[in-house]
Design an enzyme around this catalytic site. Structure first.
Site, PDB file in Angstrom:
ATOM      1  N   CYS A 294       0.844  -1.201   0.000  1.00 46.08           N
ATOM      2  CA  CYS A 294       0.000   0.000   0.000  1.00 46.08           C
ATOM      3  C   CYS A 294       0.877   1.249   0.000  1.00 46.08           C
ATOM      4  O   CYS A 294       1.680   1.439   0.922  1.00 46.08           O
ATOM      5  CB  CYS A 294      -0.930   0.011   1.215  1.00 46.08           C
TER       6      CYS A 294
ATOM      7  N   ALA B 273      -8.344  -5.738  -9.430  1.00 46.56           N
ATOM      8  CA  ALA B 273      -9.074  -4.829  -8.538  1.00 46.56           C
ATOM      9  C   ALA B 273     -10.115  -4.069  -9.351  1.00 46.56           C
ATOM     10  O   ALA B 273     -11.253  -4.509  -9.487  1.00 46.56           O
ATOM     11  CB  ALA B 273      -8.094  -3.884  -7.844  1.00 46.56           C
TER      12      ALA B 273
ATOM     13  N   LYS C 186       1.864  -9.315  -0.209  1.00 46.77           N
ATOM     14  CA  LYS C 186       1.599  -8.558  -1.440  1.00 46.77           C
ATOM     15  C   LYS C 186       2.549  -7.368  -1.442  1.00 46.77           C
ATOM     16  O   LYS C 186       2.581  -6.599  -0.477  1.00 46.77           O
ATOM     17  CB  LYS C 186       0.146  -8.097  -1.485  1.00 46.77           C
TER      18      LYS C 186
END
Length: 316
Positions: free
Chosen positions: A115, A239, A157
């Protein structure tokens, strides 16, 4: 809520690694803030999605607060599997404690090391972890040592470094500690809308023995097939492409009306809040509505108004 599930043995838990051993490319719904919740996961699973992630959950809040647990993590006993719970964490024991809480209800956890949002990195979460391979290794090792279930997966991730050798080193360290698979978003922390470096994902895949999942700018099933061929990745994570077309993995070029009807039925059954219900429809109908229709539909302010509109214009 997880509190609704009283007998863990009733949960149809699965080994996510079975998907990667199936010989097929694994089709995955990405962790998306606000969006990849139970109702949407239920929808995409109807349309050939193999594996779903929860939105990212801050592990420390989840461990500390029953209220956070109830609001952040909802699943069910039957259809919501295999399911991966994604956590933001920076301390090994906190991640372990969070993993232990969800272990009876989910099939694995994923540590978010990708992120790029400022708040996450300022707190020591997300993409800043790609620069702390020892900490990532420590967190994976702790979960592996403290969760008894052999079928419970532990994945990470990541984003890539400018110097790809550092990314390969991070991945190899994680692999040596027992990580199940690694999802690679093929951009660096600084990159937002630049082209995805699929060549980097290919190099990482060639350097590893565990499964690698490719992520970034995959909007159609054809894109997914192309990225698989370009990278050799074992799975494809999507996504925004799934937000725009939840039936994408089933081969639909745009959201079919049947999928919109399914979303209405599922969302109403799950008691999905209006804003979320409406936003998903705005995404799904982006390609099939005119500008004039969007101007009307996008400002509707109640579930009944949305249902009337869909019935009048599309017979849904």
């Amino acid at each position: 809520m997880i509190g609704d599930i009283t007998e863990t043995k009733q949960c149809q838990l699965k080994d996510p690694m079975d998907l990667f051993h199936s010989g097929q490319v694994v089709k995955i719904c990405a962790p998306m803030v606000r969006y990849s919740k139970l109702a949407f996961r239920t929808l995409v699973r109807k349309y050939s999605c193999d594996l779903c992630y929860t939105p990212m959950i801050v592990a420390a809040d989840f461990v500390r607060s029953a209220k956070a647990r109830d609001s952040e993590f909802t699943t069910n006993k039957v259809g919501d599997h295999p399911l991966i719970v994604q956590f933001a964490a920076k301390e090994a024991q906190v991640l372990c404690d969070a993993a232990r809480i969800v272990c009876p209800f989910a099939d694995g956890i994923d540590l978010n090391c990708g992120c790029p949002q400022r708040w996450a990195m300022a707190e020591g979460y997300g993409a800043c972890l790609i620069n702390k391979p020892e900490l990532v290794r420590d967190m994976v090792r702790h979960v592996r040592n403290q969760i008894d279930s052999p079928r419970f997966s532990v994945s990470i991730k990541i984003r890539i470094h400018e110097d790809l050798k550092r990314t390969v080193d991070l991945c190899q360290k994680a692999e040596a500690t027992g990580v199940s698979w690694i999802t690679v978003h093929g951009r660096s922390v600084e990159e937002r809308h630049q082209p995805v470096h699929y060549d980097a994902i290919k190099i990482i895949k060639q350097s590893m023995s565990i499964p690698i999942v490719a992520n970034g700018d995959i909007k159609t099933l054809k894109d997914a097939e192309n990225v698989h061929h370009l990278t050799g990745a074992d799975g494809i994570m999507v996504a925004r492409g799934l937000l725009a077309n939840p039936a994408m993995f089933a081969g639909y070029e745009e959201t079919p009306l049947k999928c919109i009807q399914d979303w209405v039925d599922i969302a109403l059954e799950h008691g999905t809040p209006f804003t979320c219900f409406h936003h998903h429809l705005i995404y799904m109908m982006e390609r099939i509505t005119s500008k004039q229709e969007k101007r009307v539909f996008n400002v509707l302010s109640s579930t009944s108004a949305v249902l009337d509109y869909l019935n009048d214009h599309y017979g849904v």
